[in-house]
Design a protein around this motif. Sequence first.
Motif, mmCIF file in Angstrom:
data_model
loop_
_atom_site.group_PDB
_atom_site.id
_atom_site.type_symbol
_atom_site.label_atom_id
_atom_site.label_comp_id
_atom_site.label_asym_id
_atom_site.label_seq_id
_atom_site.Cartn_x
_atom_site.Cartn_y
_atom_site.Cartn_z
ATOM 1 N N UNK A 1 0.787 -1.169 0.015
ATOM 2 C CA UNK A 1 -0.030 -0.173 -0.004
ATOM 3 C C UNK A 1 1.056 1.229 0.224
ATOM 4 N N UNK A 2 0.768 2.072 -0.838
ATOM 5 C CA UNK A 2 1.202 3.464 -1.005
ATOM 6 C C UNK A 2 0.300 4.556 -0.292
ATOM 7 N N UNK A 3 0.497 4.914 0.829
ATOM 8 C CA UNK A 3 -0.663 5.702 1.491
ATOM 9 C C UNK A 3 0.165 7.432 1.371
ATOM 10 N N UNK A 4 -0.677 8.068 0.679
ATOM 11 C CA UNK A 4 -0.055 9.672 0.875
ATOM 12 C C UNK A 4 -0.990 10.083 2.027
ATOM 13 N N UNK A 5 -0.170 10.899 2.815
ATOM 14 C CA UNK A 5 -0.653 11.465 4.004
ATOM 15 C C UNK A 5 -0.700 13.189 3.960
ATOM 16 N N UNK A 6 -0.259 13.682 2.869
ATOM 17 C CA UNK A 6 -0.636 15.014 2.436
ATOM 18 C C UNK A 6 -0.157 15.110 0.963
ATOM 19 N N UNK A 7 -0.754 16.388 0.198
ATOM 20 C CA UNK A 7 -0.488 16.369 -0.863
ATOM 21 C C UNK A 7 0.501 17.801 -1.232
ATOM 22 N N UNK A 8 0.880 18.411 -0.046
ATOM 23 C CA UNK A 8 1.654 19.599 0.021
ATOM 24 C C UNK A 8 2.904 19.270 -0.298
ATOM 25 N N UNK A 9 3.710 20.025 -0.975
ATOM 26 C CA UNK A 9 5.291 19.679 -1.072
ATOM 27 C C UNK A 9 5.935 21.230 -1.215
ATOM 28 N N UNK B 1 6.558 17.022 5.932
ATOM 29 C CA UNK B 1 5.629 18.188 6.402
ATOM 30 C C UNK B 1 4.585 18.080 7.312
ATOM 31 N N UNK B 2 4.470 16.733 7.779
ATOM 32 C CA UNK B 2 3.589 16.505 8.734
ATOM 33 C C UNK B 2 4.112 16.624 10.074
ATOM 34 N N UNK B 3 3.557 17.224 11.134
ATOM 35 C CA UNK B 3 4.539 17.135 12.263
ATOM 36 C C UNK B 3 4.361 15.657 12.723
ATOM 37 N N UNK B 4 3.041 15.067 12.695
ATOM 38 C CA UNK B 4 2.811 13.873 13.366
ATOM 39 C C UNK B 4 3.281 12.426 12.789
ATOM 40 N N UNK B 5 4.262 12.813 11.727
ATOM 41 C CA UNK B 5 4.752 11.721 10.938
ATOM 42 C C UNK B 5 5.322 10.679 11.629
ATOM 43 N N UNK B 6 6.147 10.963 12.728
ATOM 44 C CA UNK B 6 6.727 9.632 13.490
ATOM 45 C C UNK B 6 5.651 8.912 14.156
ATOM 46 N N UNK B 7 4.571 9.307 14.443
ATOM 47 C CA UNK B 7 3.355 8.721 15.241
ATOM 48 C C UNK B 7 2.749 7.922 14.205
ATOM 49 N N UNK C 1 14.661 17.071 2.541
ATOM 50 C CA UNK C 1 14.837 18.319 2.949
ATOM 51 C C UNK C 1 15.119 18.340 4.531
ATOM 52 N N UNK C 2 14.183 17.518 5.356
ATOM 53 C CA UNK C 2 14.424 17.410 6.841
ATOM 54 C C UNK C 2 15.103 16.082 7.303
ATOM 55 N N UNK C 3 15.894 15.527 6.408
ATOM 56 C CA UNK C 3 16.405 14.197 6.766
ATOM 57 C C UNK C 3 17.472 14.202 7.638
ATOM 58 N N UNK C 4 18.269 15.018 7.460
ATOM 59 C CA UNK C 4 19.325 14.873 8.971
ATOM 60 C C UNK C 4 18.819 15.191 10.299
ATOM 61 N N UNK C 5 17.748 16.169 10.539
ATOM 62 C CA UNK C 5 17.352 16.444 11.856
ATOM 63 C C UNK C 5 16.138 15.332 12.060
ATOM 64 N N UNK C 6 15.510 14.717 11.148
ATOM 65 C CA UNK C 6 14.296 13.807 11.389
ATOM 66 C C UNK C 6 14.682 12.324 11.407
ATOM 67 N N UNK C 7 15.619 11.813 10.878
ATOM 68 C CA UNK C 7 15.830 10.554 10.551
ATOM 69 C C UNK C 7 15.815 9.663 11.749
ATOM 70 N N UNK C 8 16.726 10.174 12.665
ATOM 71 C CA UNK C 8 16.534 9.132 13.956
ATOM 72 C C UNK C 8 15.534 8.902 14.777
ATOM 73 N N UNK C 9 14.218 9.911 14.762
ATOM 74 C CA UNK C 9 13.094 9.786 15.121
ATOM 75 C C UNK C 9 12.259 8.988 14.175
#
Length: 322
Positions: free
Chosen positions: A13-21, A71-77, A98-106
Amino acid sequence: MLEDKFGRRFHYLRLSITDVCNFRCSYCLPDGYQCDGDRDFLSKAEIRPLVQAFAGLGTSKIRLTGGEPSLRKDLPEIIALCAQTPGVDKVALTTNGFKLPQMIQSWADAGLNALNVSIDSLDPRQFKAITGHNKLDTILKGVDEALALGIKVKINSVLLRPYSESTLSLAMEWLKDKPVSLRLIELMQTGDNQAFFKANHLSGQPIKDSLLRQGWLQVLREKTAGPAQEFAHPDYAGRIGLIMPYSKDFCKSCNRLRVSAKGKLHLCLFADQGLDLRDLLRDGDVKAIQARLVELLGRKEASHWLDKGYTGATSQLAMLGG
């Protein structure tokens, strides 16, 4: 198991969670994201029964896409929700990095185990010309951090006429010691890029022929793998994949379904329309969702008909995550 009338089974399943880019890629959103409606995207409470319904019907891989999902703040959840669903053994994410270095650990802590990063050129100037952002070094740093965490990384690169020769040359050097899979994707025609498509489309077949001449060998696909034909070489740490949607019998191996960020099932990336599931997702009735999925799957066609110039309801790729 979800199976259509052509005997194809759907493990993915490919699930889109936003269409904003936030990128302005020349082949997708050259004028940037244009908000043409409300942003009432699926909530975690709606995503949970959807993922449970698919998992109960044999889907073992969930890929979160956008737009740009980070871009969704609840992506880790959302990642954790998918990873903790019985039956789901792979949670993947497609991102522009774009946010990979600061977000990949979470994301890794939440259960992410596969990552696709869109990098259309390894030349910083070309990268900026294509995406509108001077962020290549940041994204490559994030790729290295993902690899260090043990996450399987694939790089998505769209074949474009002005750039592909130099992109492939740089990539071959990079893959010598970089254990990633570089996916070279043929540009696809959508509702709003017809002139761009005609000017820039390249076939992946000459690249495939060249790889085979150079000793690259095709790798067998896993049941949850995407549509790429993947190749490996003993002298390279990395692999090369080719996604050629205009090739003969491309749709025979289809194993994935798509759900949009507003809860519509798309039986194909280029289907006429999305089929609404939102009422059932709000009710949270997993059995009812499964019954509708089985019913709607009967409408899936044999092919996307791209070779006939048909693009369906897909005006641009960000609306459904490709």
